[in-house]
Design an enzyme around this catalytic site. Structure first.
Site, PDB file in Angstrom:
ATOM      1  N   CYS A 272      13.725   0.596  -0.617  1.00 20.25           N
ATOM      2  CA  CYS A 272      12.849   1.767  -0.710  1.00 20.25           C
ATOM      3  C   CYS A 272      11.536   1.615   0.045  1.00 20.25           C
ATOM      4  O   CYS A 272      11.278   2.325   1.006  1.00 20.25           O
ATOM      5  CB  CYS A 272      12.555   2.084  -2.182  1.00 20.25           C
ATOM      6  SG  CYS A 272      13.958   2.767  -3.088  1.00 20.25           S
ATOM      7  N   ILE A 273      10.693   0.699  -0.412  1.00 17.25           N
ATOM      8  CA  ILE A 273       9.307   0.685   0.056  1.00 17.25           C
ATOM      9  C   ILE A 273       9.182   0.394   1.561  1.00 17.25           C
ATOM     10  O   ILE A 273       8.344   0.990   2.231  1.00 17.25           O
ATOM     11  CB  ILE A 273       8.463  -0.305  -0.763  1.00 17.25           C
ATOM     12  CG1 ILE A 273       8.559   0.051  -2.257  1.00 17.25           C
ATOM     13  CG2 ILE A 273       6.999  -0.239  -0.344  1.00 17.25           C
ATOM     14  CD1 ILE A 273       7.821  -0.899  -3.161  1.00 17.25           C
TER      15      ILE A 273
END
Length: 439
Positions: A272-273
């Site tokens: 994600c990040i």
């Protein structure tokens, strides 16, 4: 038709199909089974499908016993046969959305999944995308593919977006207790998707459109990315001043309002990040809106592996006068975060390559990853095996680099037997020795 489907969800006369049996799809499947639904899991990997149908987990924090019980009860089965996509009443898509070599969104997995659904789409089915993506994907990419056969979204079939909120390896927050954001472009699709997820998780948060829901997911992870970049930059500043950033953060978080603790590290990892901010900055170009703040955070976070290697080289040079060229370095932690067997976008992969590019030899230890699997960007590292942390092994390296702070590593043992420890995670906090260098 809508009322009938709503009633069937409540009566558990409703089959859920999930495309992607990975870190998001498999926990979701088990949650649905636990809530009384029949689940059909789709995956393109025949080995994984066979493993699941044999009741064996391929993900360390998901127990095989849970899968075996679901298979034995007839509530869950897995398949590679996309011709069976016509069977489920709802199809949830949980496939990867990576970046390509140019840092642009790669929606190939979403598109292929949508095309497979479109070939078998029938009236009354609900299709929900859970994969993180740019605002507009559900409407602009998926909807035309699904409607090409003549069925219309919101009338003949139902289409929504509900972003995954899985946190692998976090025992405090299973997906069953995390509320789900649900967005759709028509009231019927939103109502049906909300009713389904209301029966799976703690509750739903309906929003006005699929694009809004897609933006919610990006906002959540961009918030984390920006704040991690901030503490990474503070780490550099405070290190130069001789101040321990970890001590600063621990003291600051005693304030009961106006502060949220984020922690520095050797770089970003996970699905994600490191990726999600680029999805928004890519889409923002279409509207000629700059994303300077988001891009700056990405630059800071992406530079952290180089900073760690620089600190490692300095520490070895100070101790032995040799620098990295010809040195032996043991990296502890190949997973992107502690206590999981997930290597997606792990900064340890990049650290290994950077250290070896400086002429050093590296090995690694990770109790959760005995062998490095093949990855698209780091194929040369595939097949390497974790080494044991015996006193003799630890003493044989010029430096031990802590990249992941697994709870089941005895850090006192590591420090006692290593010549030098470079700690990027504050794993050695409280151990009083000159051997440990923060990075």
């Amino acid at each position: 038709m809508l009322d009938e489907l709503l009633a069937r969800i409540e009566g558990r006369d409703f089959t859920i199909g999930i495309i992607g049996m990975g870190y998001v799809g498999l926990p979701l499947a088990l949650t649905a089974v636990d809530r009384g639904f029949r689940v059909l899991g789709f995956d393109v990997d025949p080995d994984r499908v066979a493993q699941l149908n044999a009741g064996v987990s391929a993900i360390k924090h998901i127990p095989s016993a849970s899968i075996a019980a679901a298979v034995s009860a007839g509530s869950f089965s897995a398949t590679c046969d996309m011709n069976r996509l016509g069977e489920p009443d709802a199809i949830l898509i949980a496939v990867p959305t990576p970046l390509d070599r140019h840092q642009d969104p790669d929606l190939s997995y979403v598109v292929k999944s949508t095309e497979a659904i479109a070939r078998r789409l029938r009236a009354g089915q609900l299709v929900v995308l859970e994969s993180t993506t740019w605002p507009g994907t559900t409407t602009e990419v998926m909807k035309p593919i699904l409607e090409a056969g003549g069925l219309r979204a919101g009338k003949d079939f139902f289409l929504a977006f509900s972003p995954e909120r899985e946190d692998p390896g976090n025992p405090k927050y299973s997906n069953a207790i995390i509320p789900k954001v649900v967005g759709a472009d028509d009231p019927a699709s939103r109502a049906l998707a909300c009713r389904l997820y209301d029966n799976l998780v703690a509750g739903t948060v309906p929003v006005s459109s699929s694009a809004t829901a897609e933006a919610v997911k990006l906002t959540e992870n961009i918030f984390r990315s920006v704040n991690i970049a901030l503490v990474n930059e503070l780490k550099l500043i405070y290190d130069a001043m001789g101040i321990n950033v970890w001590e600063v953060i621990d003291a600051a978080k005693s304030k009961p309002f106006g502060y949220m603790a984020f922690y520095p590290g050797p770089g970003l990892g996970g699905h994600c990040i490191p990726i999600d901010p680029f999805y928004l900055s890519w889409k923002a170009r279409e509207f000629e809106v700059p994303t300077r703040f988001i891009e700056l955070a990405g630059l800071i976070n992406n530079a952290m592996p180089q900073h760690v290697v620089h600190r490692l080289a300095e520490a070895i040079d100070k101790q032995s006068g040799r620098g990295l060229n010809g040195a032996r370095v043991l990296i502890i932690g190949m997973a992107y975060k502690k206590n999981v067997d997930d290597m997606r976008e792990s900064p340890s992969l990049r650290l290994t390559e950077l250290i070896e590019a400086r002429g050093a030899h590296t090995d690694y230890h990770d109790p959760h990853i005995p062998v490095i699997p093949r990855t698209r960007e780091h194929a040369a590292l595939a097949g390497r095996q974790s080494v044991a942390l015996t006193p003799e092994v630890l003493a044989s390296y010029d430096a031990v680099l802590i990249a992941t702070d697994h709870d089941d590593v005895d850090w006192g043992h590591v420090v006692a037997h290593a010549r030098l420890v470079v700690d990027t995670r504050n794993a050695c906090a409280g151990i009083d020795t000159d051997k440990v260098v923060r990075a």
